[in-house]
Design a protein around this motif. Structure first.
Motif, PDB file in Angstrom:
ATOM      1  N   LEU B 122       0.842  -1.299   0.057  1.00  0.00           N
ATOM      2  CA  LEU B 122      -0.166  -0.133  -0.056  1.00  0.00           C
ATOM      3  C   LEU B 122       0.899   1.018   0.035  1.00  0.00           C
ATOM      4  O   LEU B 122       0.370   2.346  -0.733  1.00  0.00           O
ATOM      5  N   ALA B 123       1.994   0.976   0.818  1.00  0.00           N
ATOM      6  CA  ALA B 123       3.003   2.281   0.743  1.00  0.00           C
ATOM      7  C   ALA B 123       4.007   2.449  -0.372  1.00  0.00           C
ATOM      8  O   ALA B 123       5.145   3.064  -0.313  1.00  0.00           O
ATOM      9  N   GLY B 124       3.363   1.807  -1.439  1.00  0.00           N
ATOM     10  CA  GLY B 124       4.361   1.551  -2.698  1.00  0.00           C
ATOM     11  C   GLY B 124       4.944   2.529  -2.949  1.00  0.00           C
ATOM     12  O   GLY B 124       6.590   2.739  -3.183  1.00  0.00           O
ATOM     13  N   PRO B 125       4.599   3.849  -3.204  1.00  0.00           N
ATOM     14  CA  PRO B 125       5.075   5.023  -3.846  1.00  0.00           C
ATOM     15  C   PRO B 125       6.249   5.428  -2.818  1.00  0.00           C
ATOM     16  O   PRO B 125       7.006   6.147  -3.216  1.00  0.00           O
ATOM     17  N   LEU B 126       6.065   5.164  -1.491  1.00  0.00           N
ATOM     18  CA  LEU B 126       7.066   5.702  -0.579  1.00  0.00           C
ATOM     19  C   LEU B 126       8.297   4.941  -0.672  1.00  0.00           C
ATOM     20  O   LEU B 126       9.420   5.349  -0.835  1.00  0.00           O
ATOM     21  N   PHE B 127       8.046   3.409  -1.064  1.00  0.00           N
ATOM     22  CA  PHE B 127       9.332   2.315  -0.905  1.00  0.00           C
ATOM     23  C   PHE B 127       9.974   2.554  -2.312  1.00  0.00           C
ATOM     24  O   PHE B 127       9.956   1.472  -2.914  1.00  0.00           O
ATOM     25  N   THR B 128      10.033   3.504  -2.912  1.00  0.00           N
ATOM     26  CA  THR B 128      10.700   3.433  -4.135  1.00  0.00           C
ATOM     27  C   THR B 128      12.051   3.348  -4.146  1.00  0.00           C
ATOM     28  O   THR B 128      12.617   3.229  -3.237  1.00  0.00           O
ATOM     29  N   ALA B 129      12.643   3.168  -5.502  1.00  0.00           N
ATOM     30  CA  ALA B 129      14.113   3.275  -5.662  1.00  0.00           C
ATOM     31  C   ALA B 129      14.541   4.287  -4.625  1.00  0.00           C
ATOM     32  O   ALA B 129      14.289   5.440  -4.830  1.00  0.00           O
ATOM     33  N   GLY B 130      15.676   3.950  -3.865  1.00  0.00           N
ATOM     34  CA  GLY B 130      16.503   5.008  -3.401  1.00  0.00           C
ATOM     35  C   GLY B 130      15.732   5.613  -2.209  1.00  0.00           C
ATOM     36  O   GLY B 130      16.300   6.378  -1.432  1.00  0.00           O
ATOM     37  N   PHE B 131      14.676   4.831  -1.696  1.00  0.00           N
ATOM     38  CA  PHE B 131      14.173   5.202  -0.418  1.00  0.00           C
ATOM     39  C   PHE B 131      15.026   5.547   0.748  1.00  0.00           C
ATOM     40  O   PHE B 131      15.047   6.279   1.384  1.00  0.00           O
TER      41      PHE B 131
END
Lengths: 418, 1006, 205, 96
Positions: B122-131
């Motif tokens: 659900l928090a996908g956009p947060l755990f993007t590359a480079g998070f």
């Protein structure tokens, strides 16, 4: 340039991550720079960063033949420690470790410096004596060190081979709790972003092809992207130092050798420290992603190939199973090699060179990654002041000539014995 | 075994496949008992049981199923077996099913269906590359946060238990190594084999044939399986051809050396008795044919990761080889003709194939006709733009694709489906070619990187060379075989190229990503999505290496077999450059993950390092010796008497007993481990003169001399005594630890520096058993042991050498002393060593002869101020060690010239002294540091260190140590502090002469 | 020779494997043992090294003594019922016999050239003999040498790494090989050979 | 594995050898006549070429000979081997 933070992440997440800026620019090379650092690895980028930050030098370029962080910065086993015996090394590496402790904050880039502890095992009485001397020297140098006996090691790391079937029994170990690991690529990226913000031009895909000298000075650095004028030049190219120096007709007390490392499939946390073996060349840690990271000895022959051969991997694995028998069924997913600039005493060379405006940063042997911020710090100082910092005064190029080798393990002028 | 009633293989076809229905196999997945057949893989058996959900993804914990049917599998990773045999992260698609197999799904908690970490999705956009690089920078430090993050990362688990199975290694040699037993490899093997060349063909599977095992191809109008059978029959008849099955080449190294792992027992519940689990092969070939095939690529579209989405080739393999229906209602999505091939295949196997979605607009008439007959719709110029379902696919959305492939129509059609077979083209398996040093090149006509220039003697052929049709594979195999045998000097044999029944091919049109919203997985194992790649590009991580490292693309257990090409091509599109310019990351060995066991082979536990034993070892063992490792040698450290437990106290008692026994009467120690070198030839004296610092020309025959060797840089290398046996014959001894390096050093000098010298050297370490007999009674005891030899001072003075006889056994006897006592070193041929030792023990009984070990020996040498390992640490000069008297000023020798460097003459250099605790009793540990003021601030100035310490000198009754300190013997009488902060010990010590005992050396005469 | 005055057992040469070997059949014995292992002991071994390529006189002396020549090609040996002369390096050989005479003294008394170094190595090397149909397979487990019967012929010898140890391997017969190893490592090698022979079944003599 | 041809024993795995290093370094023939700089150069300084390297290996578990090897440090390809007295670099260049 936007600052990285949790808030920034959340804000961007709601915005489809469309507003993240470039971490560094991609500038065209200028005609002239006050300082040109050759090599955009951790050391070169850190040097540029501290030149700009500590010494106020504005017009700096870092030239990189490939992509930044693509040499040994991206190929090491990520270990950071300062558990050295000889003062010349110990005080320098301790400075570096102190910089590591602040680095993520300083760079506003998480380099994932994890002070999980580095434990050197001793598997014989003479090794216990050797680590006692080393640990005591560390303590007197103000560096943390603890001597563990067999029982204490067993309590801390029960999965080591404490059985009677072990060929060499574990006698004890030297623990540096402040040592640990860091995310290697992030170090290069963090310094690159930091240096870029301070105005440093990082020029990738720009191979140095030669030099034009005048008197005992380098005037022009010839590159695949044209000639670039320079005030001062610093080499920070690790294994390629010999090759680059040859373009100046300069020969160095260095041999390039391949050091291999390998990583296992990702696993849930099982190895919580960095542990080194006493009876063979082997060290292990676990990355945050879960892969077990292994290292050992160099392949022993001169090499500029970023690949090694299997016998050395077999040796390292064999030592690994002697230390931790339970590794046997785990699988290696990738092995690779980096080119080490092995010096004649196993210690680095940071300082002035026989050419007036050229400064050398090389001979890192196995110790390059952990030195990154410290190396940048003292190299920047040396270049800016045309004189070494007190921490690299003993690590000069002339020490071999005058009989002041900094030979941590007594191997002598035979690079593959260090 | 399960009763047939419980047989839930609802997806098993009633006939066909290379499985043996007469051999049912029971196994467990996540604790649930299931059934399959011999010939199944775990993956095919799971599918037969209608199990589609097999794991959770790395980052987002999304439900995942079986994605492929081979080694490239990114998803279906299980923990195989249990307890000490657990193998985490094992690809279900590669596990041959065996009876009692247990497997568990991974990376889920509490179970596969209810996984709490789904929250990450659900928090996908947060755990993007480079998070991670952008946060966790503040207090309390990364190590704190890391603790939690590490637990979430990782995949399988291990307890690091000791492996009960054994491993082995073997070497192999051949003229031609053929890697891969598919159509290319088998054709090459036939061609090469018939010529008489030594051929080794290896294949990772149990069955040879490669894709012919599951494709419905015809060769010469007969099913391909028949061709495999007849080919194998012919190969088996050839004595010059070896076939290795279940053997996977994982690395191509220098000098055409290829390494492979043979899975000897992985298909069994446990290895057969006396049999290993796996075996490492090291293959040395003159020529290597790489016939490793190609890997099908997925297509990148929204939600392309659901269980039920599978590579098209995998669906064909499951229905044909394993007789399993991976679904009931299928849609096929492809950018190449394999979509049609798949549709026909599945439809013929009783699967309802709804449609073939082809991103290309032109459809070959052959397929049109064929699919029409089967009632399968063709949807050209279109793409699957999204999928539905959670634990399994329920349907897909199809929309038409614009000509530039960058957008889709706003209208889409929903189709219900539980199977989506996808094909994005094929990537040749160029891994081994890359290991060999090759750089693959992009070939647009097949939309793939193919091998370019050859680096060693590697010959990619067939699909691994970019030739994807069967006829091309067979042809390349034959041609390659013929070419290589000719190059190797064998004669070619006739072998006609067979016929196949393949339709003409409409070329592939590259399609790297399909527009649409939602997660588009590129690296399905590491959860790297198209938007991660876009973000990497946006932030400047544009080189493929930065891309890989920033996003983790291709870093999983599959090493990007299904993802690298798509990922790099997407980056190329983002950069607006062609794929060739953007390039590809290097493939590093191993090709597949390999267990560490076979790399160590049998060198585990006690076999980690060879044990070297002296000829007197058995006596020591029988007489209470506690052994210590000296390199590979085992040496007695001290001897416990009957009944003494091995405690620190008893060790001290034993050592004291041994020293006092020796100094008081007579002791004996085994010194067989010292290096011994026989030196002969007219120039022997000159040679010794050059390698030792002291003079050798005047040494009389029958005399020994202590010699000091330096490295070229002037640092002390080794010491020992060398004796002149005759005019041109010397016998050298070295320290135990340097025996091998001294010999090599001398060989180097003779072969490289001074080939003109007539000197022949030979190690005789193993020829002689050596024992030192020391103490005031040593002469008496030795006298009694020998055959009435004259051992008087006149006949055998100090530093004298004699050849004598001990009850008929010839012995070489040196009157030399390490202990400082009257002493003899007796060398006898090794097979007599134990006898002579026993005889001396018998003869010495009346004098209470005491055997002593390395500890007592060390104490006695410290008492005498002799240097050893602690002082010869590779950093000390002769002057540091008080050995300047051994430096000849009259000649050249190795190391001489560099002794005069400024750093060597520095008065601050620490030099050898003796140290005694002021209180007369405190232990001064080896490794303590000498300082002037132990309370000085840090970093504290250091004067030197303690190099060798004796807890107690049994002779002097107080502790003694040797140390190196600035100023050296000039400071005798001063007091300094010896500190060991590690132990919290600081003691005041007095600097004394390094010779503590018998300074005049009177005891040498008894 | 009995050591009466010392009350010790009869004096004889003790091999490094003395008392360490259990004889019998072991490992996979579904079929006849594929490997036979035994020790050759006691041996006389003498090493000869000439300064330059050997002189005619030297060659003549050797031929007179042993009725055949020293092998001049690397990796080869000459062998009779009694004596085995093996090339071990440039201008260097070892002569091996079962111990029946004082070989070193004999050679010393005959070879008069002062440029020849003669070294007694009788006790320095142990000799382990391996026989049986699986011998060449077993050797491949420990050494990176091509033991194919058409390549590694009878009388062929190699000095190589064998199970991580430095060894001299000589082919005596189709499947019979003699392995020389430093005495101190003999037991270690014996155990490694046993382990490697497990799967073939083996018999120790 | 690098396969090295010992001039005596034939083609062998590099693990049978000990690597010694740069064979272009020649010990001063008259030690007493060489100056400090020549000694420093001999002991500490290396050409360290990226490409063709002339080096010594000792065939340690074989015949114990020191073998001169001409090897490419980038590809690890062994170009030539010979005895210590051979100048492989010269003959290699000449053949080119």
């Amino acid at each position: 340039m936007s600052k990285y933070s949790v808030l920034g992440l959340i804000k961007n997440a709601f915005n489809d991550n469309k507003n993240w800026e470039r971490a560094w620019r991609d500038p065209e090379p200028k005609k002239h720079y006050d300082v040109i650092i050759i090599g955009a690895g951790g050391h070169g980028l850190a040097s540029a960063f501290y030149l700009a930050k500590n010494h106020g030098i504005k017009n700096i370029a870092v030239l990189e033949k490939g992509y930044l962080g693509g040499g040994n910065t991206g190929r090491n086993t990520t270990i950071v420690r300062s558990n050295y015996m000889l003062d010349e090394n110990a005080l320098f590496y301790e400075k570096s470790l102190k910089l590591w402790e602040q680095l993520s904050h300083e760079l506003n880039f998480n380099v994932m410096f994890s002070q999980r502890g580095v434990l050197n095992l001793a598997n014989s009485d003479s090794q216990m004596d050797a680590i006692t001397r080393r640990g005591n020297t560390m303590r007197l140098n103000g560096i943390d060190a603890e001597l563990l006996d067999r029982r204490q090691v067993k309590k801390m790391i029960p999965y080591l081979d404490f059985s009677k079937t072990a060929r060499f029994q574990i006698k004890g170990g030297l623990l540096q709790r402040r040592g640990g690991t860091a995310r290697h690529d992030a170090v290069a990226w963090g310094f690159a972003r930091g240096a870029d913000q301070l105005g440093v031009d990082i020029i990738q895909n720009c191979e140095v092809t030669g030099f034009k000298t005048k008197g005992n000075n380098i005037e022009i650095v010839e590159t695949s992207r044209g000639p670039i004028g320079c005030g001062k030049v610093g080499f920070a190219v690790a294994g390629s130092t010999g090759h680059l120096a040859s373009k100046l007709g300069m020969k160095l007390p260095i041999e390039s050798h391949v050091l291999q490392a390998f990583v296992s499939e990702p696993l849930k946390p099982i190895i919580d420290h960095v542990v080194t073996f006493g009876a063979g060349h082997f060290y292990i840690s676990q990355s945050d992603k879960g892969g077990l990271v292994f290292g050992g000895d160099i392949d022993m022959y001169n090499s500029y190939a970023q690949k090694g051969n299997l016998p050395l991997i077999e040796d390292v694995v064999t030592a690994g199973l002697a230390m931790i028998p339970g590794l046997s069924r785990l699988r290696i997913v990738r092995h690779w090699g980096g080119i080490m600039d092995m010096s004649m005493d196993g210690s680095p060379i940071i300082g002035k060179s026989p050419i007036d405006n050229l400064y050398l940063n090389c001979g890192w042997c196995y110790g390059g990654f952990k030195a990154t911020p410290g190396s940048g710090w003292v190299f920047a100082h040396t270049i800016a002041n045309d004189a070494p910092h007190e921490l690299n005064a003993g690590l000069n190029f002339d020490r071999f000539r005058v009989g002041r080798s900094v030979d941590e393990n007594g191997g002598g002028p035979v690079p593959n014995r260090h | 075994m399960l009763s047939t009633k419980n047989n839930q293989q609802t997806k098993r076809l009633s006939s066909g496949g290379l499985i043996d229905r007469s051999k049912p196999i029971t196994f467990k997945f996540d604790g649930k008992p299931l059934m399959g057949y011999d010939g199944d893989t775990l993956a095919s058996a799971l599918l037969a049981n209608n199990i589609k959900l097999v794991g959770r993804s790395f980052k987002y914990h999304r439900p995942r199923g079986i994605y492929t049917a081979g080694t490239e599998e990114p998803n279906a990773l299980v923990a195989l077996r249990s307890n000490a045999r657990t193998e985490p992260n094992t690809r279900a698609t590669n596990i041959e099913l065996f009876d009692g197999l247990e497997a568990k799904s991974q990376n889920r908690w509490p179970n596969l269906f209810l996984d709490f970490m789904q929250i990450n999705n659900l928090a996908g956009p947060l755990f993007t590359a480079g998070f991670y690089y952008k946060t966790f920078m503040g207090m309390p430090g990364w190590h704190f946060y890391e603790h939690f993050i590490r637990k979430a990362a990782g995949m399988g688990s291990t307890e690091l238990e000791r492996d009960p199975d054994a491993y082995d290694k073997k070497n192999a040699f051949c003229d031609i190594l053929i890697i891969g037993g598919g159509p290319t490899g088998l054709s090459a093997a036939l061609t090469a084999g018939r010529s008489g060349a030594r051929v080794l063909i290896i294949d990772s599977s149990k069955l040879l044939g490669g894709q012919l095992l599951w494709e419905l191809d015809q060769i010469d109008s007969k099913p391909a399986l028949q061709w495999i059978e007849s080919t194998l029959e012919e190969l088996k008849e050839m004595k010059n051809v070896t076939i290795a099955r279940r053997t996977t080449a994982f690395g191509y190294y220098d000098s055409n050396v290829v390494n492979a792992i043979e899975s000897v027992s992985d298909h069994l519940p446990t290895p057969e008795p006396h049999t290993v689990r796996q075996r490492l092969w090291q293959i040395r070939a003159q020529k290597v044919i790489i016939a490793t095939g190609a890997t099908e690529r997925p297509l990148v579209f929204s939600n392309n990761d659901r269980p039920g989405i599978m590579l098209a080739s995998a669906t064909r393999r499951y229905v044909n080889q394993f007789a399993v229906k991976p679904g009931n209602r299928a849609v096929i999505f492809a950018n190449n003709d394999d979509g049609y091939k798949t549709a026909v295949n599945l439809a013929e196997k009783d699967i309802n194939v709804r449609a073939v979605v082809d991103s290309r607009t032109h459809v070959n008439q052959f397929w049109k006709t064929k699919l029409e007959k089967l009632g399968v719709e063709i949807i050209p110029g279109s793409a699957v733009i999204n999928t539905h379902g959670h634990f399994g696919l329920t349907g897909i959305d199809v929309a038409s694709l614009s000509a530039d492939q960058k957008s889709t129509s706003s209208q889409s059609t929903f189709m219900s489906a539980d199977l989506l077979a996808i094909s994005g083209g094929w990537s040749p398996n160029v891994h081994l070619y890359c290991h060999a040093g090759g750089r693959p090149q992009y070939e647009a006509s097949v939309a793939a990187f193919i091998p370019g220039v050859r680096s060693q003697s590697e010959y990619p052929a067939g699909a691994s060379n970019g030739a994807f049709s069967l006829i091309d594979c067979v042809t390349e195999g034959i041609n390659c075989g013929n070419q290589l045998v000719t190059e190797l000097g064998f004669s070619k044999t006739g072998f006609s190229i067979p016929q196949t029944d393949e339709p003409t091919v409409t070329p592939i049109k590259a399609l790297w990503r399909i527009p649409g919203k939602g997660k588009k997985f590129v690296d399905i194992q590491d959860d790297v999505t198209e938007s991660d790649i876009k973000l990497a590009h946006q932030e400047g991580y544009i080189s493929v290496e930065h891309l890989k490292r920033y996003t983790t693309l291709g870093m999983g257990t599959d090493q990007g077999k299904t993802s690298n090409m798509n990922g790099h091509a997407i980056m190329a599109e983002e950069r607006g450059e062609d794929i060739e310019t953007v390039g590809t990351t290097m493939f590093r060995p191993p090709y597949i993950p390999i267990a560490m066991g076979p790399l160590a082979g049998r060198d585990i536990g006690q076999s980690y390092s060879a044990k070297r034993k002296s000829a007197i070892h058995n006596w020591h063992h029988e007489n209470g010796a506690i052994f210590v490792d000296a390199g590979q040698w085992l040496r007695p450290q001290y001897y416990l008497k009957n009944g003494e437990a091995n405690t620190t106290e008893n060790m001290d008692v034993a050592i004291t007993r041994e020293v006092q026994g020796t100094r008081g009467s007579v002791g004996i120690v085994d010194v067989s481990t010292l290096g011994k070198i026989d030196i002969q030839g007219a120039d022997s004296s000159e040679f010794l003169n050059r390698i030792y610092t002291n003079g050798w020309t005047k040494l009389a025959i029958g005399k020994a001399r202590y010699g000091l060797m330096l490295r070229e840089d002037g640092i002390v290398f080794d010491d020992g005594t060398t004796s002149r046996l005759s005019e041109d014959h010397y016998f050298m001894t070295t320290t135990t630890s340097n025996a091998a390096s001294v010999l090599s050093h001398m060989e180097y000098c003779l072969q490289v520096h001074w080939p003109d010298l007539d000197v022949k050297i030979s190690s005789v370490t193993e020829q002689w058993a050596a024992m030192a007999i020391a103490g005031p009674k040593s002469r008496d005891v030795l006298q009694k042991s020998t055959d009435e030899e004259d051992l008087s001072d006149e006949a055998l003075p100090f530093m004298g050498v004699n050849q004598i006889s001990i009850n008929g056994i010839p012995a070489l006897i040196f009157r030399i002393s390490f202990s400082g006592e009257l002493a003899y070193e007796v060398n006898v041929p090794a097979d007599y060593g134990e006898y002579v030792w026993r005889r001396i023990m018998e003869k010495g009984k009346t004098d209470n002869i005491t055997p002593y070990g390395t500890e007592a020996m060390a104490i006695m040498r410290i008492e005498k101020g002799h240097v050893a390992g602690g002082e010869l640490d590779g950093r000390t000069t002769p002057d540091d060690l008080g050995l300047n008297k051994l430096i000849s000023s009259k000649k050249e020798f190795i190391g001489r010239r560099l002794l005069k460097r400024e750093g060597f003459l520095d008065p601050k250099r620490p030099k050898l002294v003796g140290l005694i605790p002021i209180d007369g009793k405190s232990r001064i540990r080896t490794g303590s540091i000498l300082v002037k003021d132990p309370n000085a601030s840090l970093p504290m100035p250091k004067l030197g260190h303690v190099s060798s310490g004796a807890y107690l000198s049994p002779t002097l009754k107080h502790p003694i140590s040797l140390g190196l300190i600035t100023g050296g013997t000039d400071r005798i009488g001063e007091t300094v502090w010896a500190t060991s902060p590690l132990h919290g010990e600081t003691n005041e010590v007095k600097i004394v002469d390094p010779v503590f005992y018998d300074k005049q050396g009177e005891r040498l005469n008894g | 020779m009995v050591d009466k005055d010392c009350n010790l057992p009869q004096i004889k040469r003790l091999s490094a494997l003395d008392g360490q070997i259990e004889s019998g059949r072991f490992g996979n014995l579904k079929t006849e043992p594929g490997i036979l292992i035994k020790e050759n002991h006691p041996l006389s071994i003498v090493q000869l090294e000439t300064r330059k390529p050997p002189t005619k006189d030297f060659l003549k002396v050797i031929k007179n003594l042993f009725e055949f020549d020293v092998p001049l090609s690397p990796n080869t040996s000459n062998v009779s019922d009694k004596t085995h002369i093996i090339w071990t390096g440039p201008n260097r050989w070892i002569i091996v016999e079962p111990e029946t005479r004082d070989l070193t003294s004999l050679v010393k008394s005959q070879v008069k050239e002062t440029t020849v170094a003669i070294v007694d190595l009788s006790h320095a090397r142990s000799s382990i003999e391996i026989d049986g149909v699986m011998t060449r397979e077993l050797l491949l487990k420990g050494a990176a040498i091509d033991f194919h019967p058409e390549v590694f012929l009878v009388k062929h010898c190699v000095q190589t790494t064998f199970f991580n140890l430095s060894a001299l391997i000589c082919c005596l017969d189709e499947n019979r090989f003699n392995i020389f190893i430093a005495r101190g490592f003999a037991l270690d090698l014996w155990q490694k050979v046993q382990e490697a022979a497990e799967e073939f079944g083996y018999e120790t003599l | 594995m690098i396969r090295i041809k010992c001039p005596y024993c034939g083609l062998r795995d590099h693990s049978e050898f000990n690597y010694i290093g740069d064979a272009t370094k020649i010990r001063p023939v008259s030690p007493e006549l060489a100056n400090d700089e020549e000694w420093f150069d001999y002991i500490y300084i290396r050409d360290n070429p990226r490409g063709v390297h002339q080096e010594y290996w000792q065939h340690i578990t074989g015949c114990r000979s020191y073998v001169k090897v001409l090897r490419d440090t980038v590809t690890h390809e062994v170009l030539k081997t010979g005895l210590p007295s051979d100048d492989l670099l010269f003959s290699y260049e000449a053949e080119k």
